[in-house]
Design an enzyme around this catalytic site. Structure first.
Site, PDB file in Angstrom:
ATOM      1  N   ASN A  32       7.478   8.297 -20.329  1.00  0.00           N
ATOM      2  CA  ASN A  32       8.493   7.772 -20.027  1.00  0.00           C
ATOM      3  C   ASN A  32       8.215   6.358 -19.854  1.00  0.00           C
ATOM      4  O   ASN A  32       6.962   6.035 -19.470  1.00  0.00           O
ATOM      5  CB  ASN A  32       9.222   8.425 -18.647  1.00  0.00           C
ATOM      6  CG  ASN A  32       9.786   9.727 -19.223  1.00  0.00           C
ATOM      7  OD1 ASN A  32       8.996  10.719 -19.037  1.00  0.00           O
ATOM      8  ND2 ASN A  32      11.044   9.754 -19.646  1.00  0.00           N
ATOM      9  N   CYS A  85       7.144  14.896 -25.087  1.00  0.00           N
ATOM     10  CA  CYS A  85       7.866  16.221 -25.094  1.00  0.00           C
ATOM     11  C   CYS A  85       6.910  16.897 -26.195  1.00  0.00           C
ATOM     12  O   CYS A  85       6.712  16.152 -27.273  1.00  0.00           O
ATOM     13  CB  CYS A  85       9.377  15.952 -25.758  1.00  0.00           C
ATOM     14  SG  CYS A  85       9.769  17.636 -26.404  1.00  0.00           S
ATOM     15  N   ARG A 116       9.123  16.579 -14.128  1.00  0.00           N
ATOM     16  CA  ARG A 116       9.726  17.391 -15.308  1.00  0.00           C
ATOM     17  C   ARG A 116       9.120  16.750 -16.751  1.00  0.00           C
ATOM     18  O   ARG A 116       8.341  17.431 -17.417  1.00  0.00           O
ATOM     19  CB  ARG A 116      11.180  17.466 -15.178  1.00  0.00           C
ATOM     20  CG  ARG A 116      11.874  18.409 -16.520  1.00  0.00           C
ATOM     21  CD  ARG A 116      11.951  18.129 -17.880  1.00  0.00           C
ATOM     22  NE  ARG A 116      12.808  16.820 -17.854  1.00  0.00           N
ATOM     23  CZ  ARG A 116      12.922  16.415 -19.040  1.00  0.00           C
ATOM     24  NH1 ARG A 116      12.243  16.627 -20.256  1.00  0.00           N
ATOM     25  NH2 ARG A 116      13.522  15.338 -19.291  1.00  0.00           N
ATOM     26  N   ASP A 117       9.695  15.607 -17.102  1.00  0.00           N
ATOM     27  CA  ASP A 117       9.399  14.966 -18.323  1.00  0.00           C
ATOM     28  C   ASP A 117       7.830  14.649 -18.436  1.00  0.00           C
ATOM     29  O   ASP A 117       7.072  14.624 -19.351  1.00  0.00           O
ATOM     30  CB  ASP A 117      10.358  13.972 -18.792  1.00  0.00           C
ATOM     31  CG  ASP A 117      10.451  13.808 -20.073  1.00  0.00           C
ATOM     32  OD1 ASP A 117      10.125  14.289 -21.059  1.00  0.00           O
ATOM     33  OD2 ASP A 117      11.390  12.985 -20.517  1.00  0.00           O
ATOM     34  N   HIS A 122      11.547   6.291 -23.413  1.00  0.00           N
ATOM     35  CA  HIS A 122      10.177   6.402 -23.400  1.00  0.00           C
ATOM     36  C   HIS A 122       9.454   5.275 -24.070  1.00  0.00           C
ATOM     37  O   HIS A 122      10.291   4.266 -24.694  1.00  0.00           O
ATOM     38  CB  HIS A 122       9.808   7.606 -24.408  1.00  0.00           C
ATOM     39  CG  HIS A 122      10.197   9.115 -23.750  1.00  0.00           C
ATOM     40  ND1 HIS A 122       9.256   9.895 -23.408  1.00  0.00           N
ATOM     41  CD2 HIS A 122      11.569   9.485 -23.588  1.00  0.00           C
ATOM     42  CE1 HIS A 122       9.692  10.888 -22.924  1.00  0.00           C
ATOM     43  NE2 HIS A 122      11.049  10.641 -23.037  1.00  0.00           N
TER      44      HIS A 122
HETATM   45  P1  HMG Z   1      14.897  31.199 -28.297  1.00  0.00           P
HETATM   46  O1  HMG Z   1      13.447  31.501 -28.679  1.00  0.00           O
HETATM   47  O2  HMG Z   1      15.897  30.882 -29.378  1.00  0.00           O
HETATM   48  O3  HMG Z   1      15.460  31.734 -27.156  1.00  0.00           O
HETATM   49  O4  HMG Z   1      14.698  29.755 -27.634  1.00  0.00           O
HETATM   50  P2  HMG Z   1      15.674  33.453 -27.032  1.00  0.00           P
HETATM   51  O5  HMG Z   1      17.048  33.619 -26.280  1.00  0.00           O
HETATM   52  O6  HMG Z   1      15.434  34.293 -28.380  1.00  0.00           O
HETATM   53  O7  HMG Z   1      14.627  33.946 -25.753  1.00  0.00           O
HETATM   54  C1  HMG Z   1      13.153  33.822 -26.161  1.00  0.00           C
HETATM   55  C2  HMG Z   1      12.364  34.294 -24.840  1.00  0.00           C
HETATM   56  O8  HMG Z   1      12.532  33.306 -23.890  1.00  0.00           O
HETATM   57  C3  HMG Z   1      13.063  35.579 -24.634  1.00  0.00           C
HETATM   58  O9  HMG Z   1      11.789  36.177 -24.044  1.00  0.00           O
HETATM   59  C4  HMG Z   1      13.913  34.989 -23.488  1.00  0.00           C
HETATM   60  O10 HMG Z   1      14.019  36.071 -22.461  1.00  0.00           O
HETATM   61  C5  HMG Z   1      12.987  33.806 -22.834  1.00  0.00           C
HETATM   62  P3  HMG Z   1      11.325  37.708 -24.532  1.00  0.00           P
HETATM   63  O11 HMG Z   1      12.481  38.512 -24.557  1.00  0.00           O
HETATM   64  O12 HMG Z   1      10.797  37.492 -26.009  1.00  0.00           O
HETATM   65  O13 HMG Z   1      10.169  37.929 -23.361  1.00  0.00           O
HETATM   66  N1  HMG Z   1      14.255  32.940 -22.371  1.00  0.00           N
HETATM   67  C6  HMG Z   1      14.085  32.424 -21.321  1.00  0.00           C
HETATM   68  N2  HMG Z   1      13.083  32.563 -20.129  1.00  0.00           N
HETATM   69  C7  HMG Z   1      13.333  31.818 -18.987  1.00  0.00           C
HETATM   70  N3  HMG Z   1      14.485  30.908 -18.844  1.00  0.00           N
HETATM   71  C8  HMG Z   1      15.331  30.853 -19.905  1.00  0.00           C
HETATM   72  C9  HMG Z   1      15.048  31.683 -21.084  1.00  0.00           C
HETATM   73  N4  HMG Z   1      15.696  31.493 -22.167  1.00  0.00           N
HETATM   74  C10 HMG Z   1      15.163  32.522 -23.005  1.00  0.00           C
HETATM   75  N5  HMG Z   1      16.168  29.785 -19.552  1.00  0.00           N
HETATM   76  C11 HMG Z   1      15.522  28.271 -26.043  1.00  0.00           C
HETATM   77  C12 HMG Z   1      15.886  28.824 -27.314  1.00  0.00           C
HETATM   78  C13 HMG Z   1      16.560  27.207 -25.637  1.00  0.00           C
HETATM   79  C14 HMG Z   1      15.359  29.211 -24.683  1.00  0.00           C
HETATM   80  C15 HMG Z   1      14.192  27.467 -26.053  1.00  0.00           C
HETATM   81  O14 HMG Z   1      14.094  26.673 -27.256  1.00  0.00           O
HETATM   82  C16 HMG Z   1      13.574  26.548 -24.888  1.00  0.00           C
HETATM   83  O15 HMG Z   1      13.567  27.040 -23.817  1.00  0.00           O
HETATM   84  N6  HMG Z   1      13.744  25.261 -25.295  1.00  0.00           N
HETATM   85  C17 HMG Z   1      13.225  24.204 -24.286  1.00  0.00           C
HETATM   86  C18 HMG Z   1      12.589  23.111 -24.906  1.00  0.00           C
HETATM   87  C19 HMG Z   1      12.132  22.275 -23.834  1.00  0.00           C
HETATM   88  O16 HMG Z   1      12.244  22.190 -22.653  1.00  0.00           O
HETATM   89  N7  HMG Z   1      11.947  21.004 -24.403  1.00  0.00           N
HETATM   90  C20 HMG Z   1      11.609  19.860 -23.537  1.00  0.00           C
HETATM   91  C21 HMG Z   1      12.763  19.234 -22.845  1.00  0.00           C
HETATM   92  S1  HMG Z   1      13.899  18.415 -23.785  1.00  0.00           S
HETATM   93  C22 HMG Z   1      13.334  16.551 -23.474  1.00  0.00           C
HETATM   94  O17 HMG Z   1      12.140  16.536 -23.289  1.00  0.00           O
HETATM   95  C23 HMG Z   1      14.143  15.447 -23.976  1.00  0.00           C
HETATM   96  C24 HMG Z   1      14.559  14.820 -22.795  1.00  0.00           C
HETATM   97  O18 HMG Z   1      13.553  14.425 -21.882  1.00  0.00           O
HETATM   98  C25 HMG Z   1      15.513  13.581 -23.245  1.00  0.00           C
HETATM   99  C26 HMG Z   1      14.846  12.516 -24.193  1.00  0.00           C
HETATM  100  O19 HMG Z   1      13.660  12.283 -23.940  1.00  0.00           O
HETATM  101  O20 HMG Z   1      15.601  12.613 -25.249  1.00  0.00           O
HETATM  102  C27 HMG Z   1      15.688  15.572 -22.027  1.00  0.00           C
HETATM  103 MG    MG Z   2      12.444  12.540 -22.234  1.00  0.00          MG
END
Ligand code: HMG
Ligand code: MG
Length: 293
Positions: free
Chosen positions: A250, A241, A16-17, A210
């Protein structure tokens, strides 16, 4: 082993990450083989993928196919990130064993990563937590930017504690503290845990490091002294990310596991197999990038 200071738990987050930041599309079959190799290394938990919007993280748009394709080993928990109820529906359908919600301690990263302030994201994930629990799935609650936010700068431990509190009130089973951009050093880990320990025992948290500035092992060793016994890492140090500029991978699983052994702890995985899986994945990434040019 120098002396027996007990077992420690490593969640492998490479699939994933480790892969989410890769711009070249990795074939689904490669991801499945990667998870299967990690399963053979005996991890107690593997974070397989994310049920996030493919518009935001295109690389993990095949989450359901990956979950369906992996061979599940008894004794391994197969978890995934879930940002909202739509993601939860898909994750439950794909039979994830555990749901990981995620929220930042700082508004800057929260807005860039999940299109909402910290409060808005907490409100969005509250029904995810309650529905996951109603479906008898354990829930991990990530708190990102525990030391520094790539947009807002230094993060006060009090901000982290406030977000942990909200997650605990929602009913998460586990708090995972994420140093998203690898800004921590050992002393900042001590300061953070001094604050966090007032509401949750360090032994009940997971630390997600990380390794941007080569401090991750020093941080992990300090955390072990403090009483933390659960860590996330990624084989071969894969990761980053796309919404956290400057974030490196990581902490590498094999380096972390060896440091744990030297410090007298048992990480309970086959380190050589984990290391081989990381090397294999690095080779796959190199040939995928080559064939895309
Ligand atoms: P948004 O644009 O506000 O959401 O994003 P929305 O509800 O307006 O939807 C936008 C589009 O995405 C729509 O499609 C939805 O249907 C679709 P359209 O109608 O335009 O064709 N959609 C989805 N599709 C599939 N699965 C879903 C989903 N939700 C909406 N679940 C949202 C808000 C949260 C969805 C977006 O910002 C997002 O997905 N962000 C994820 C970012 C991410 O994954 N970042 C990396 C992980 S975090 C990280 O790495 C940190 C961590 O490792 C810890 C650390 O290191 O500190 C965990
Ligand atoms: Mg992370």
């Amino acid at each position: 082993m120098i002396n027996n200071r007990g077992n420690v738990r490593i969640t492998e987050v490479g699939p994933r990450d480790g892969l989410q930041n890769e711009s070249v599309r990795i074939p689904t079959a490669i991801k499945i083989q990667f998870v299967d190799q990690l399963s053979a290394a005996g991890f107690p938990e593997i974070e397989v993928t994310s049920f996030v919007s493919a518009k935001w993280i295109a690389q993990l748009g095949d989450a359901a196919e990956v979950m369906r394709g992996i061979t599940r080993r008894t004794g391994t928990i197969y978890s995934a990130l879930v940002p909202n109820e739509r993601g939860l529906d898909a994750a439950l359908e794909a039979r994830v064993d555990k749901v990981s919600v995620f929220v930042s301690a700082a508004d800057g990263f929260s807005k860039h990563n999940t299109n909402g302030t910290v409060d808005e994201v907490l409100a969005r994930i509250a029904p995810v937590v309650s529905r996951a629990r109603a479906s008898r799935k354990p829930v991990r609650g990530y708190v990102s930017c525990i030391v520094r936010c790539p947009y807002d700068g230094p993060v006060d431990p009090a901000q982290v504690v406030a977000v942990c509190m909200r997650l605990l009130e929602m009913g998460v089973d586990e708090i995972d503290l994420g140093d998203t951009i690898g800004a921590a050093d050992a002393d900042s880990i001590s300061r953070l845990y001094q604050a966090v320990a007032k509401i949750i025992e360090p032994s009940k948290t997971t630390l997600h490091l990380h390794d941007t500035h080569g401090q991750a092992i020093a941080c992990a060793l300090r955390a072990l002294e403090i009483g933390v016994r659960s860590f996330d890492s990624s084989v071969a140090g894969l990761g980053g990310c796309p919404y956290a500029p400057g974030a490196a991978g990581n902490v590498a699983t094999e380096t972390l596991a060896r440091a744990m052994v030297s410090a007298g702890f048992d990480p309970q995985i086959d380190i050589q197999r984990a290391s081989d899986a990381g090397l294999w994945m690095r080779q796959q990434l190199a040939s995928t990038r080559e064939s895309s040019t």
